[in-house]
Design a protein around this motif. Structure first.
Motif, PDB file in Angstrom:
ATOM      1  N   VAL A  83      18.805 -12.476 -18.423  1.00 40.74           N
ATOM      2  CA  VAL A  83      18.904 -11.053 -18.090  1.00 40.74           C
ATOM      3  C   VAL A  83      17.525 -10.578 -17.645  1.00 40.74           C
ATOM      4  O   VAL A  83      16.527 -10.869 -18.308  1.00 40.74           O
ATOM      5  CB  VAL A  83      19.376 -10.241 -19.324  1.00 40.74           C
ATOM      6  N   GLY A  84      17.476  -9.866 -16.539  1.00 38.64           N
ATOM      7  CA  GLY A  84      16.208  -9.323 -16.063  1.00 38.64           C
ATOM      8  C   GLY A  84      15.676  -8.274 -17.015  1.00 38.64           C
ATOM      9  O   GLY A  84      16.436  -7.660 -17.765  1.00 38.64           O
ATOM     10  N   PRO A  85      14.351  -8.023 -16.993  1.00 37.92           N
ATOM     11  CA  PRO A  85      13.752  -7.085 -17.946  1.00 37.92           C
ATOM     12  C   PRO A  85      14.306  -5.664 -17.852  1.00 37.92           C
ATOM     13  O   PRO A  85      14.234  -4.915 -18.815  1.00 37.92           O
ATOM     14  CB  PRO A  85      12.263  -7.130 -17.623  1.00 37.92           C
ATOM     15  N   LEU A  86      14.867  -5.304 -16.705  1.00 38.64           N
ATOM     16  CA  LEU A  86      15.435  -3.956 -16.562  1.00 38.64           C
ATOM     17  C   LEU A  86      16.938  -3.992 -16.267  1.00 38.64           C
ATOM     18  O   LEU A  86      17.505  -2.981 -15.851  1.00 38.64           O
ATOM     19  CB  LEU A  86      14.693  -3.188 -15.467  1.00 38.64           C
ATOM     20  N   ASP A  87      17.585  -5.133 -16.504  1.00 34.43           N
ATOM     21  CA  ASP A  87      19.028  -5.261 -16.245  1.00 34.43           C
ATOM     22  C   ASP A  87      19.852  -4.938 -17.486  1.00 34.43           C
ATOM     23  O   ASP A  87      20.913  -5.515 -17.721  1.00 34.43           O
ATOM     24  CB  ASP A  87      19.369  -6.675 -15.752  1.00 34.43           C
ATOM     25  N   HIS A  88      19.367  -4.020 -18.295  1.00 35.84           N
ATOM     26  CA  HIS A  88      20.089  -3.570 -19.487  1.00 35.84           C
ATOM     27  C   HIS A  88      19.704  -2.119 -19.748  1.00 35.84           C
ATOM     28  O   HIS A  88      18.585  -1.700 -19.432  1.00 35.84           O
ATOM     29  CB  HIS A  88      19.759  -4.461 -20.697  1.00 35.84           C
ATOM     30  N   TYR A  89      20.634  -1.373 -20.309  1.00 35.63           N
ATOM     31  CA  TYR A  89      20.377   0.029 -20.596  1.00 35.63           C
ATOM     32  C   TYR A  89      21.451   0.564 -21.535  1.00 35.63           C
ATOM     33  O   TYR A  89      22.475  -0.098 -21.754  1.00 35.63           O
ATOM     34  CB  TYR A  89      20.295   0.858 -19.309  1.00 35.63           C
ATOM     35  N   PRO A  90      21.254   1.768 -22.092  1.00 33.55           N
ATOM     36  CA  PRO A  90      22.256   2.328 -22.987  1.00 33.55           C
ATOM     37  C   PRO A  90      23.597   2.494 -22.266  1.00 33.55           C
ATOM     38  O   PRO A  90      23.640   2.812 -21.078  1.00 33.55           O
ATOM     39  CB  PRO A  90      21.684   3.691 -23.381  1.00 33.55           C
ATOM     40  N   ALA A  91      24.665   2.257 -22.997  1.00 29.87           N
ATOM     41  CA  ALA A  91      26.013   2.364 -22.429  1.00 29.87           C
ATOM     42  C   ALA A  91      26.648   3.683 -22.864  1.00 29.87           C
ATOM     43  O   ALA A  91      26.091   4.438 -23.663  1.00 29.87           O
ATOM     44  CB  ALA A  91      26.863   1.183 -22.900  1.00 29.87           C
ATOM     45  N   VAL A  92      27.836   3.932 -22.341  1.00 37.45           N
ATOM     46  CA  VAL A  92      28.598   5.126 -22.678  1.00 37.45           C
ATOM     47  C   VAL A  92      29.333   4.893 -23.996  1.00 37.45           C
ATOM     48  O   VAL A  92      29.906   3.822 -24.211  1.00 37.45           O
ATOM     49  CB  VAL A  92      29.604   5.456 -21.542  1.00 37.45           C
ATOM     50  N   TYR A  93      29.308   5.888 -24.887  1.00 36.96           N
ATOM     51  CA  TYR A  93      29.981   5.806 -26.177  1.00 36.96           C
ATOM     52  C   TYR A  93      31.425   5.367 -25.979  1.00 36.96           C
ATOM     53  O   TYR A  93      32.055   5.811 -25.047  1.00 36.96           O
ATOM     54  CB  TYR A  93      29.927   7.188 -26.851  1.00 36.96           C
ATOM     55  N   PRO A  94      31.957   4.476 -26.786  1.00 30.29           N
ATOM     56  CA  PRO A  94      31.474   3.975 -28.068  1.00 30.29           C
ATOM     57  C   PRO A  94      30.597   2.726 -27.955  1.00 30.29           C
ATOM     58  O   PRO A  94      30.173   2.196 -28.967  1.00 30.29           O
ATOM     59  CB  PRO A  94      32.762   3.651 -28.818  1.00 30.29           C
ATOM     60  N   SER A  95      30.309   2.267 -26.757  1.00 29.01           N
ATOM     61  CA  SER A  95      29.419   1.115 -26.586  1.00 29.01           C
ATOM     62  C   SER A  95      27.975   1.558 -26.787  1.00 29.01           C
ATOM     63  O   SER A  95      27.638   2.722 -26.566  1.00 29.01           O
ATOM     64  CB  SER A  95      29.583   0.511 -25.186  1.00 29.01           C
ATOM     65  N   GLN A  96      27.140   0.614 -27.191  1.00 28.27           N
ATOM     66  CA  GLN A  96      25.732   0.932 -27.387  1.00 28.27           C
ATOM     67  C   GLN A  96      24.872   0.484 -26.210  1.00 28.27           C
ATOM     68  O   GLN A  96      23.896   1.135 -25.881  1.00 28.27           O
ATOM     69  CB  GLN A  96      25.186   0.241 -28.654  1.00 28.27           C
ATOM     70  N   LEU A  97      25.218  -0.629 -25.592  1.00 28.11           N
ATOM     71  CA  LEU A  97      24.320  -1.225 -24.614  1.00 28.11           C
ATOM     72  C   LEU A  97      25.124  -1.921 -23.518  1.00 28.11           C
ATOM     73  O   LEU A  97      26.180  -2.489 -23.793  1.00 28.11           O
ATOM     74  CB  LEU A  97      23.464  -2.258 -25.372  1.00 28.11           C
TER      75      LEU A  97
END
Length: 177
Positions: A83-97
């Protein structure tokens, strides 16, 4: 001007709030000494702060760690080499990431005891998979899963700073690791 690794740390902490120092150093993918130097430079410049005696780092001393997010980041770290250093972020509830791995989206959903119904809030999409983090794998039996590929995970600390993350999949109505 911040170096790229320093920018990543600030970005991660702005997205997720305070994180354990051990998570941030692992996310940097650097030798421990190098990662600590990066954090020390950021702290010296006032970009980050130690929280709870330095166990956590955050953007300001008032940041409160979110345990669901921290569990989701432990799961993410198992895939971090892909996974790239910026290829992750907070998700929409009820998911966290949310993260991208090989052009497929993954959402990490952390559930606690009695939260079975939260999975009904998920909005499955094409090319999206779920990783459902449970306190114990036996909880998976009572879940009504979304119409999307799902993988289960447990995060077990057992007295250590860094937990063991175990993955399970369902095969013939049984959960195997």
């Amino acid at each position: 001007m911040l170096l790229a690794d320093e920018q990543y740390v600030v970005q991660w902490l702005s997205q997720y709030g305070a994180l354990p120092r051990s998570q941030v150093t692992r996310m940097l993918k650097k030798p421990p000494g190098t990662a600590e130097k990066i954090l020390k430079n950021l702290r010296r410049r006032g970009q980050i702060e130690d929280i709870s005696g330095g166990y956590y780092v955050g953007l300001d001393p008032m940041c409160k760690p979110d345990q669901r997010t921290i569990l989701a980041v432990w799961v993410l770290l198992r895939f971090f080499d892909q996974v790239g250093p910026l290829d992750h972020y907070p998700a929409v509830y009820p998911s966290q990431l949310f993260f991208l791995k090989e052009d497929i989206g993954y959402e990490i959903v952390v559930l606690y005891e009695g939260e079975h119904s939260q999975l009904r809030l998920l909005q499955p999409q094409e090319d999206l998979k779920y990783i459902i983090v449970l306190p114990h794998i036996s909880m998976a039996e009572g879940l009504r899963l979304p119409r999307a590929p799902c993988l289960f995970a447990t995060v077990e600390f057992q007295g250590r700073d860094e937990p063991e993350v175990k993955f399970y999949q369902e095969v013939n109505n049984e959960h195997i690791s």
